[in-house]
Design an enzyme around this catalytic site. Structure first.
Site, PDB file in Angstrom:
ATOM      1  N   GLY A  32       7.000  -2.730  -0.608  1.00 36.97           N
ATOM      2  CA  GLY A  32       8.056  -3.526  -1.213  1.00 36.97           C
ATOM      3  C   GLY A  32       7.741  -5.224  -1.286  1.00 36.97           C
ATOM      4  O   GLY A  32       8.592  -5.665  -1.913  1.00 36.97           O
ATOM      5  N   ILE A  33       6.829  -5.450  -0.343  1.00 39.47           N
ATOM      6  CA  ILE A  33       6.525  -7.023  -0.468  1.00 39.47           C
ATOM      7  C   ILE A  33       5.615  -7.246  -1.511  1.00 39.47           C
ATOM      8  O   ILE A  33       5.546  -8.462  -1.820  1.00 39.47           O
ATOM      9  CB  ILE A  33       5.799  -7.562   0.733  1.00 39.47           C
ATOM     10  CG1 ILE A  33       4.561  -6.960   0.960  1.00 39.47           C
ATOM     11  CG2 ILE A  33       6.931  -7.168   2.051  1.00 39.47           C
ATOM     12  CD1 ILE A  33       3.835  -7.629   2.161  1.00 39.47           C
ATOM     13  N   SER A  34       5.154  -6.514  -2.185  1.00 40.10           N
ATOM     14  CA  SER A  34       4.242  -6.571  -3.248  1.00 40.10           C
ATOM     15  C   SER A  34       4.580  -6.150  -4.762  1.00 40.10           C
ATOM     16  O   SER A  34       4.153  -6.324  -5.902  1.00 40.10           O
ATOM     17  CB  SER A  34       2.892  -5.795  -3.130  1.00 40.10           C
ATOM     18  OG  SER A  34       1.985  -6.089  -2.054  1.00 40.10           O
ATOM     19  N   THR A  35       5.928  -5.906  -4.825  1.00 38.59           N
ATOM     20  CA  THR A  35       6.380  -5.193  -6.077  1.00 38.59           C
ATOM     21  C   THR A  35       6.601  -6.657  -6.952  1.00 38.59           C
ATOM     22  O   THR A  35       6.529  -6.398  -8.195  1.00 38.59           O
ATOM     23  CB  THR A  35       7.927  -4.333  -5.922  1.00 38.59           C
ATOM     24  OG1 THR A  35       8.598  -5.139  -4.997  1.00 38.59           O
ATOM     25  CG2 THR A  35       7.326  -3.227  -5.194  1.00 38.59           C
ATOM     26  N   PRO A  81       3.415  -1.584  -8.165  1.00 37.56           N
ATOM     27  CA  PRO A  81       4.296  -0.699  -8.200  1.00 37.56           C
ATOM     28  C   PRO A  81       4.243  -0.235  -6.715  1.00 37.56           C
ATOM     29  O   PRO A  81       3.418  -0.152  -5.967  1.00 37.56           O
ATOM     30  CB  PRO A  81       4.071   0.242  -9.132  1.00 37.56           C
ATOM     31  CG  PRO A  81       2.758   0.425  -9.373  1.00 37.56           C
ATOM     32  CD  PRO A  81       2.227  -1.151  -9.249  1.00 37.56           C
ATOM     33  N   ASP A  82       5.430   0.084  -6.193  1.00 37.15           N
ATOM     34  CA  ASP A  82       5.710   0.807  -4.873  1.00 37.15           C
ATOM     35  C   ASP A  82       5.433   2.224  -5.164  1.00 37.15           C
ATOM     36  O   ASP A  82       5.093   2.743  -6.306  1.00 37.15           O
ATOM     37  CB  ASP A  82       7.107   0.645  -4.061  1.00 37.15           C
ATOM     38  CG  ASP A  82       8.218   1.186  -4.858  1.00 37.15           C
ATOM     39  OD1 ASP A  82       7.870   1.853  -5.789  1.00 37.15           O
ATOM     40  OD2 ASP A  82       9.264   0.635  -4.226  1.00 37.15           O
ATOM     41  N   PHE A  83       5.458   3.140  -4.165  1.00 38.40           N
ATOM     42  CA  PHE A  83       4.955   4.525  -4.158  1.00 38.40           C
ATOM     43  C   PHE A  83       6.200   5.310  -4.680  1.00 38.40           C
ATOM     44  O   PHE A  83       6.138   6.339  -5.441  1.00 38.40           O
ATOM     45  CB  PHE A  83       4.507   5.051  -2.997  1.00 38.40           C
ATOM     46  CG  PHE A  83       3.118   4.607  -2.619  1.00 38.40           C
ATOM     47  CD1 PHE A  83       2.009   5.383  -3.177  1.00 38.40           C
ATOM     48  CD2 PHE A  83       2.871   3.631  -2.029  1.00 38.40           C
ATOM     49  CE1 PHE A  83       0.635   4.896  -2.740  1.00 38.40           C
ATOM     50  CE2 PHE A  83       1.489   2.878  -2.006  1.00 38.40           C
ATOM     51  CZ  PHE A  83       0.485   3.700  -2.302  1.00 38.40           C
ATOM     52  N   ARG A  84       7.432   5.207  -4.215  1.00 36.11           N
ATOM     53  CA  ARG A  84       8.268   6.013  -4.194  1.00 36.11           C
ATOM     54  C   ARG A  84       9.587   5.639  -5.234  1.00 36.11           C
ATOM     55  O   ARG A  84      10.724   6.503  -5.200  1.00 36.11           O
ATOM     56  CB  ARG A  84       9.096   6.485  -3.030  1.00 36.11           C
ATOM     57  CG  ARG A  84       7.962   7.072  -1.788  1.00 36.11           C
ATOM     58  CD  ARG A  84       8.244   7.394  -0.450  1.00 36.11           C
ATOM     59  NE  ARG A  84       7.338   8.148   0.113  1.00 36.11           N
ATOM     60  CZ  ARG A  84       6.359   7.660   0.598  1.00 36.11           C
ATOM     61  NH1 ARG A  84       5.978   6.549   0.619  1.00 36.11           N
ATOM     62  NH2 ARG A  84       5.471   8.665   1.282  1.00 36.11           N
ATOM     63  N   ASN A 105      -0.144  -1.684   3.078  1.00 38.64           N
ATOM     64  CA  ASN A 105      -0.560  -1.948   1.801  1.00 38.64           C
ATOM     65  C   ASN A 105      -2.345  -1.953   1.674  1.00 38.64           C
ATOM     66  O   ASN A 105      -2.660  -2.457   2.838  1.00 38.64           O
ATOM     67  CB  ASN A 105      -0.303  -3.125   1.240  1.00 38.64           C
ATOM     68  CG  ASN A 105       1.401  -3.353   1.271  1.00 38.64           C
ATOM     69  OD1 ASN A 105       2.035  -2.335   1.135  1.00 38.64           O
ATOM     70  ND2 ASN A 105       2.026  -4.160   1.352  1.00 38.64           N
ATOM     71  N   ASP A 159      -3.617  -3.639  -0.941  1.00 37.54           N
ATOM     72  CA  ASP A 159      -3.843  -4.739  -1.927  1.00 37.54           C
ATOM     73  C   ASP A 159      -4.765  -5.636  -1.629  1.00 37.54           C
ATOM     74  O   ASP A 159      -5.139  -6.468  -2.369  1.00 37.54           O
ATOM     75  CB  ASP A 159      -2.695  -4.822  -2.765  1.00 37.54           C
ATOM     76  CG  ASP A 159      -1.586  -5.371  -1.933  1.00 37.54           C
ATOM     77  OD1 ASP A 159      -1.759  -6.030  -0.984  1.00 37.54           O
ATOM     78  OD2 ASP A 159      -0.421  -4.960  -2.108  1.00 37.54           O
ATOM     79  N   HIS A 179      -3.393   1.303   6.824  1.00 34.31           N
ATOM     80  CA  HIS A 179      -4.063   2.222   5.912  1.00 34.31           C
ATOM     81  C   HIS A 179      -5.410   1.898   5.041  1.00 34.31           C
ATOM     82  O   HIS A 179      -5.467   2.412   3.928  1.00 34.31           O
ATOM     83  CB  HIS A 179      -2.900   2.618   4.910  1.00 34.31           C
ATOM     84  CG  HIS A 179      -1.721   3.237   5.456  1.00 34.31           C
ATOM     85  ND1 HIS A 179      -0.484   3.634   4.984  1.00 34.31           N
ATOM     86  CD2 HIS A 179      -1.524   3.797   6.605  1.00 34.31           C
ATOM     87  CE1 HIS A 179       0.630   3.802   5.809  1.00 34.31           C
ATOM     88  NE2 HIS A 179      -0.102   4.331   6.806  1.00 34.31           N
ATOM     89  N   CYS A 237     -23.933   4.929  -4.343  1.00 30.72           N
ATOM     90  CA  CYS A 237     -24.782   4.568  -3.497  1.00 30.72           C
ATOM     91  C   CYS A 237     -26.158   4.222  -4.228  1.00 30.72           C
ATOM     92  O   CYS A 237     -26.722   4.926  -5.227  1.00 30.72           O
ATOM     93  CB  CYS A 237     -25.005   5.286  -2.389  1.00 30.72           C
ATOM     94  SG  CYS A 237     -25.766   4.509  -0.978  1.00 30.72           S
ATOM     95  N   CYS A 241     -28.792   6.588  -1.825  1.00 34.13           N
ATOM     96  CA  CYS A 241     -29.010   8.004  -1.976  1.00 34.13           C
ATOM     97  C   CYS A 241     -27.943   8.625  -2.794  1.00 34.13           C
ATOM     98  O   CYS A 241     -28.182   9.872  -3.252  1.00 34.13           O
ATOM     99  CB  CYS A 241     -28.072   8.392  -0.613  1.00 34.13           C
ATOM    100  SG  CYS A 241     -26.553   8.353  -0.353  1.00 34.13           S
ATOM    101  N   THR A 251       9.555  -1.581   3.401  1.00 31.93           N
ATOM    102  CA  THR A 251       9.072  -0.131   3.702  1.00 31.93           C
ATOM    103  C   THR A 251      10.120   0.553   4.067  1.00 31.93           C
ATOM    104  O   THR A 251      11.132   0.413   4.499  1.00 31.93           O
ATOM    105  CB  THR A 251       8.077  -0.207   4.938  1.00 31.93           C
ATOM    106  OG1 THR A 251       7.867   1.046   5.308  1.00 31.93           O
ATOM    107  CG2 THR A 251       8.862  -0.989   6.085  1.00 31.93           C
ATOM    108  N   CYS A 254      12.632  -8.615  -0.707  1.00 33.91           N
ATOM    109  CA  CYS A 254      11.994  -9.322   0.338  1.00 33.91           C
ATOM    110  C   CYS A 254      11.842 -10.604   0.137  1.00 33.91           C
ATOM    111  O   CYS A 254      12.021 -11.551   1.173  1.00 33.91           O
ATOM    112  CB  CYS A 254      10.786  -8.642   0.635  1.00 33.91           C
ATOM    113  SG  CYS A 254      10.993  -6.815   0.934  1.00 33.91           S
TER     114      CYS A 254
END
Length: 424
Positions: free
Chosen positions: A142-145, A150-153, A224, A226, A243, A275, A278, A316, A377
């Protein structure tokens, strides 16, 4: 021998004592085998839920005849708890129940208020008094919207709502390791849309930076990925990315670590990053479903929650564990401020009335430390800054930082990246 015409007492109608749930003579309801592994305290909690459910569902509770043999057994020496008549009174007051469990479980009945008033102004006065000098921040999408992420939900605009175009088996699959290994392209297509560097930190991010500059920020715990906390100037020591984030990446085969710049270049070439040693798949160090949280999260929480004297929660829904559990780890005398579009993290109303809830309590007569400010927020941060007398200084910081980012973006642009920047 049972008497004809007599009704057998149900589990809820029998006198209760702490060991009753462990007795093999009690009927099983599917949970019985689990309860016997726990302490009498859990038995009491379970009984509270059963009592309150019964009270709400039955307006007229009739006394049920019982067998003489059962009555004799229930009066055995050492059995303590409710008599039948007490239990079956439908108008039993919740505060009487609470007092009973407070005695048996040594629960505190009430707390003295730790704020002058349960408002944003009360939080401001608390900080101004010098009591709030080790502020812990918990933040979510919610602090990045307002930055355009976008938020998730959120219905209609949330990230999960808009993932249909990737033909996923279900929205969360884009963050599942098994699906990522099988088909990483949808994740990296989404990552290009949301990649760090395409967005500016918001007022909320800079409010935490401002607290840091004033020596008041104990730590910021963010859900977040981001990296906007880092862009805003919050130092690595003051940040726990619960996360994970795009800040680093690693090869899933050999473990080689890659930088943010390398990953960004690969993503903007519309390539699945592999990579260079490998040829294994390279994944940003964000936490997918089923993965453990970073070790730093667990290393910091115990001391931080003990040292914290003010908790600020922003943007959140507090539904993802173990992150959301931080609200209950701080001291019982630590004020908690929620800045969000809606209330979250609340305890069950009945359990709160009984004094048994562990969530936040904004509205009950026993509320003593929790404040909910509902709205964007950024607006909440500006309102708090104004109450603290910081507004002009704070707005000057935000303006200067946004100008600096604009200048940097005009001189340095990654290959294939757009020149458009999302302004909060």
């Amino acid at each position: 021998m049972k008497k004809e015409g007599r009704k057998k007492k149900t589990f809820l109608q029998r006198p209760f004592h702490p060991g009753s749930l462990e007795s093999s003579s009690r009927p099983s309801n599917g949970l019985h085998s689990k309860f016997k592994l726990f302490s009498p305290s859990l038995c009491y909690l379970t009984l509270v839920a059963k009592i309150t459910n019964r009270m709400s569902e039955e307006k007229d509770v009739r006394t049920v005849d019982v067998h003489e043999e059962e009555e004799d057994a229930d009066r055995d020496e050492g059995a303590v708890g409710f008599s039948e008549s007490t239990f079956l009174v439908p108008w039993m007051r919740l505060d009487m129940l609470r007092a009973l469990f407070a005695r048996n479980m040594a629960l505190p009945r009430h707390h003295a208020p730790v704020l002058e008033e349960m408002t944003l102004n009360g939080i401001a006065k608390y900080i101004q008094s010098g009591k709030g000098k080790r502020i812990l921040c918990m933040v979510g999408a919610g602090i990045s919207t307002s930055a355009g992420i976008p938020d998730f939900r959120s219905p209609g605009s949330g990230l999960y709502h808009n993932l249909q175009k990737y033909n996923l088996p279900h929205p969360q699959a884009i963050f599942e390791m098994s699906y990522f290994k099988m088909n990483p392209q949808p994740f990296f297509t989404l990552a290009k849309e949301l990649y760090p560097g395409e967005f500016k930190p918001t007022v909320s991010h800079y409010f935490m930076r401002f607290l840091q500059d004033k020596g008041l920020l104990l730590r910021c715990y963010t859900q977040n990925i981001d990296t906007l906390e880092r862009v805003a100037g919050i130092t690595g020591d003051n940040l726990v990315e619960a996360h994970g984030s795009f800040h680093t990446s690693h090869c899933l085969s050999c473990g080689k670590v890659f930088t943010l710049t390398w990953m960004k270049e690969e993503i903007f070439k519309d390539k699945v990053p592999v990579c260079d040693e490998c040829e294994g798949l390279v994944k940003p160090d964000i936490v997918f479903f089923g993965e453990s949280l970073p070790q730093r999260f667990f290393q910091c929480i115990q001391k931080d929650c003990s040292d914290c004297d003010l908790l600020i929660i922003m943007g959140t829904s507090l539904v993802v564990q173990p992150f959301s559990s931080l609200t209950n780890r701080v001291s019982e005398t630590t004020p908690r401020l929620l800045l969000n579009m809606e209330r979250s993290g609340q305890t069950d109303p009945i359990m709160a009335a009984l004094g048994l809830g562990s969530g936040m309590d904004f509205d009950s007569e026993n509320a003593y430390r929790d404040v909910a400010w509902l709205g964007k927020c950024d607006d909440g941060c500006l309102a708090l800054a104004e109450l603290l007398g910081w507004k002009e200084e704070f707005e000057a910081l935000v303006t200067a930082e946004h100008s600096r980012i604009d200048e940097e973006l005009t001189t340095v642009k990654p290959q294939g990246a757009t020149t458009e920047v999302h302004h909060p």
